[in-house]
Design a protein around this motif. Sequence first.
Motif, PDB file in Angstrom:
ATOM      1  N   ASP A  97      30.029 -33.530  16.652  1.00 11.41           N
ATOM      2  CA  ASP A  97      28.629 -33.958  16.677  1.00 11.41           C
ATOM      3  C   ASP A  97      28.467 -34.928  17.843  1.00 11.41           C
ATOM      4  O   ASP A  97      29.080 -36.004  17.861  1.00 11.41           O
ATOM      5  CB  ASP A  97      28.250 -34.617  15.346  1.00 11.41           C
ATOM      6  N   GLU A 118      31.073 -37.344  14.588  1.00 10.06           N
ATOM      7  CA  GLU A 118      31.844 -36.753  13.493  1.00 10.06           C
ATOM      8  C   GLU A 118      32.473 -35.437  13.947  1.00 10.06           C
ATOM      9  O   GLU A 118      31.851 -34.634  14.610  1.00 10.06           O
ATOM     10  CB  GLU A 118      30.938 -36.520  12.286  1.00 10.06           C
ATOM     11  N   SER A 171      26.709 -38.473  16.375  1.00 12.40           N
ATOM     12  CA  SER A 171      27.395 -39.306  15.382  1.00 12.40           C
ATOM     13  C   SER A 171      28.885 -39.424  15.658  1.00 12.40           C
ATOM     14  O   SER A 171      29.528 -40.333  15.144  1.00 12.40           O
ATOM     15  CB  SER A 171      27.185 -38.722  13.987  1.00 12.40           C
ATOM     16  N   LEU A 218      34.925 -32.226   7.038  1.00  9.55           N
ATOM     17  CA  LEU A 218      34.997 -33.422   7.882  1.00  9.55           C
ATOM     18  C   LEU A 218      36.448 -33.771   8.181  1.00  9.55           C
ATOM     19  O   LEU A 218      37.267 -33.913   7.269  1.00  9.55           O
ATOM     20  CB  LEU A 218      34.305 -34.601   7.186  1.00  9.55           C
ATOM     21  N   SER A 256      35.458 -39.435  11.684  1.00 10.85           N
ATOM     22  CA  SER A 256      34.321 -39.946  12.452  1.00 10.85           C
ATOM     23  C   SER A 256      34.868 -40.814  13.578  1.00 10.85           C
ATOM     24  O   SER A 256      35.455 -41.878  13.340  1.00 10.85           O
ATOM     25  CB  SER A 256      33.379 -40.758  11.553  1.00 10.85           C
ATOM     26  N   HIS A 266      34.234 -31.975  12.718  1.00 13.34           N
ATOM     27  CA  HIS A 266      34.341 -31.036  11.599  1.00 13.34           C
ATOM     28  C   HIS A 266      35.119 -29.797  12.030  1.00 13.34           C
ATOM     29  O   HIS A 266      35.254 -29.524  13.221  1.00 13.34           O
ATOM     30  CB  HIS A 266      32.947 -30.593  11.101  1.00 13.34           C
ATOM     31  N   ARG A 269      33.124 -44.341  13.817  1.00 13.19           N
ATOM     32  CA  ARG A 269      33.570 -45.298  12.795  1.00 13.19           C
ATOM     33  C   ARG A 269      35.011 -45.722  13.040  1.00 13.19           C
ATOM     34  O   ARG A 269      35.360 -46.902  12.943  1.00 13.19           O
ATOM     35  CB  ARG A 269      33.422 -44.659  11.414  1.00 13.19           C
ATOM     36  N   TYR A 281      44.633 -37.614  13.288  1.00 13.85           N
ATOM     37  CA  TYR A 281      44.124 -37.030  12.052  1.00 13.85           C
ATOM     38  C   TYR A 281      45.097 -35.949  11.596  1.00 13.85           C
ATOM     39  O   TYR A 281      45.905 -35.436  12.388  1.00 13.85           O
ATOM     40  CB  TYR A 281      42.737 -36.391  12.252  1.00 13.85           C
TER      41      TYR A 281
END
Length: 898
Positions: free
Chosen positions: A79, A84, A82, A37, A40, A86, A43, A26
């Motif tokens: 998280d 995710e 999920s 964000l 994820s 952040h 995902r 990222y």
Amino acid sequence: HLLFFLLFIGPFNCFASYSRATELFYSLNEGLPAGVLIGSLARDLRLPMADGQHPAAPQPQLSFTLASRGLGGQYVQLDNHSGELHTSAIEIDREALCVESSGAAVFGGAAAVFSSSPSSESCLLLLDVLVLPQEYFRLVKVKIAIRDVNDNAPRFPVPHIHLSVPENAPVNTRLAIEHPALDPDVGTNSVQTYRLRDNYGVFTLDVEENESGERTPYLIVMGALDRETREEYVTVIVAEDGGTPPLVGSATLTIGISDVNDNCPQFNDLQLNVTLYGNSSLGTHVASVHAVDMDLGSNAQITYSYSQKVPQPSRDLFNLDESAGTITLSSKVDGDTPRLHRLIILGNGPGCIPAVITVLVTIIKVMMRPPEVVPRFIANEVEGVVYLKELEPINTPIAFFTIKDPDEKYKVNCYLDGDGPFRLSPYKPYNNEYLLETTKPLDYEKQQLYEISVVAWNSEGFHVNKIIKVQVLDDNDNSPVFSQQLIELSIEENNVPNAFLTKLHATDADSGERGQVSYFLGPDAPSYFSLDKATGVLTVSTQLDREEKEKYRYTVKAVDSGFPPRESIATVTITVLDKNDNSPRFINKDFSFFVPENFPGFGEIGVISVTDADAGQNGWVALSVLNGSDIFVIDTGKGVLRAKVSLDREQQSSYVLWIEAVDGGDPALSSTAKITILLLDINDNPPLVLFPQSNMSYLLVLPSTLPGSPITEVYAVDKDTGMNAVIAYSIIGRRGPRPESFRIDPKTGNITLEESLMQNDYGLYRLLVKVSDHGYPEPLHSTVMVNLFVNDTVSNESYIESLLRKEPDISIEEKQPQISIEPTHKKIESSSCMPTLVALSIISLGSIALVTGMGIYICLRKGKKHHRADENLEVQIPLNGRINLHMLEKKPMEISNI
């Protein structure tokens, strides 16, 4: 591996790629707020997740956890459900996180890496994420690239930059500026360009970039420089980065032009014409020449010399100072000396062709001789200098002067030229004799040296000067003078030993040893003050205590070294400033107050006296009640203790309070005192009859009862204490066939049969019993009706009850019960009574008569009836009664030893 890249549009512009090696990449900008964000993980890893779109298909509950929270973990929030990722509340600062060097700083499994790949500007956060449960377990390596933002302006390491350029530097000369601007940002956000705000038309800047990407500014000379025209240029150098918008930083750039030897000496004139009298004395100033060189330092150094064309006789007659360029007469002019001299003088500079000036000296021949001035000194004279003491009186003679004409052809006059308290006057009766003397006292402190001239001239206009120098000698005629006659000082108490107070300063206008001042303490100075004799530094050798002494006043002396010595005196006052070093102090550690009960609310119980030895705010004392503040209150200023409510001794007989005193210092000091409040009993409770319980109750008395037998008793208690609780019983009313058949013990309340009962004595007897205490100033009492039914049996209770309900017709016979006050079962020593009585008399003046009388009465009888008291203090149980007296807790009656 197959990589999947996802592009997100937003302020962070993140992208992710996924491979079967379970690595995710990222990127985001630095300085983003919390909650942005990043990506994820579920995902991007294409993991199955539980959702509401396919409820029929069971989805696993995945868990995402950071393997360890190191440096990188504090900048992100993961998280756990999920997946995710952040940004956290801690803002990412790329310049603080990453240092431009290879390698990584690893903290607990997370690292901040500055990598050379894929670019030299990469700054990575490395995270290890664990995915659970076991069937989906994997270790995911997450790499987050931190992109630089232009959040730092260029900054020069120094505010002023100095650069030196020689004045003969050719055009296009390049000089490196050694302090380039620094910018923590990277890439285009770092320093890109430099410029000058004012280039004066002769300078410009260029920037060179080396292999490592560092940019260095260079100053380029664009025009000719001349130090003699301008020796310094001051401008501002501005550094600008490549961000949008660009940020700038500046510093002052001073360009100094260094000198080179590009100028030669020059004379302002080509020729000087000078006239010299033939009778001039040796050393007479003839002329001065001066050349100028516009350079500096050694480049401008000039020496003077004669040209080789000047003949040797002229060289011998006139001396030339090679440094100053002055020409003086060095030989005597005689008849053979030429009347015209041509002096060619050269001004020589380093590396230069000499400058030339010609001096024409014309000598004028003098045919007559000048007047003569012959001095004969009276005062002390050495090499033309006369020495006089400043205390010499007026008209002190200095010298005789004889004025004469060598040719004895002309009249000669003379006068005194110059300033000063001197006078030259003819000395009668001699001709041409003059006396030089003083006209006023001399003062060394005003003027030390006088220069006067005795001028003689003849009728032809020839003048002769005889210069006299008068040196005034100093005398010890001045005392030292303090800069202040009253020296006011202050110092905080508890000072360190040998603390500095001040430095005394006195001046003495005399010179030499006579003006040297020494300092001494006066005889009234305490021994712990010290004064340095030479420097005048005043110190105190011990700690000062303001509470012992607040002000000091003594004298100091300044003494010079003359003979005899002179002195002056000044006064020193020292004020010791207070420090909060004393806690408030109560006059007593324990206070005791005796207060009568039912004392009115907010009445003055007593005054708590407290002092504080400190001064000012440090000595202000505030009082407060630490406990019992809901009942008692204290006046914080006056120390008056008051009760908010009326106090009842029967509820509580004494109170123990703790009073705190806090001063106003910073920090504040405090102390506490114990306050004991004893409530004195007041006869505010009448006796309470516990038996019989009702005026309607009765007791059957058999006719066969023997005289002297106890029938029943009246039992009462009193909540008061002392004499207020001593109860006496008496029958004040009787009704019945033979009512005097019964008597009551005034002390115990026992009712006994006095006489044998006859047939005629049958019936109802009603005895009105008065129960009274011995309270002061007025006793209180209660009454109870004792009903006795004399009969063999009780055959008709309703008849008896009807008789009881009738109002008895009883006449009151008021008699004071006769009772002797006896001691309690505790033996009281007579020796303990008197101190108690004295203490009570001081505390409670209002009740001294009552307390004293009863106390003496108790002490006199304390040993006589001890045995009887033990018998009388036993519990008396009624023979016949309808109440269970064993339910009553009856205690022996006790008289307080007040």
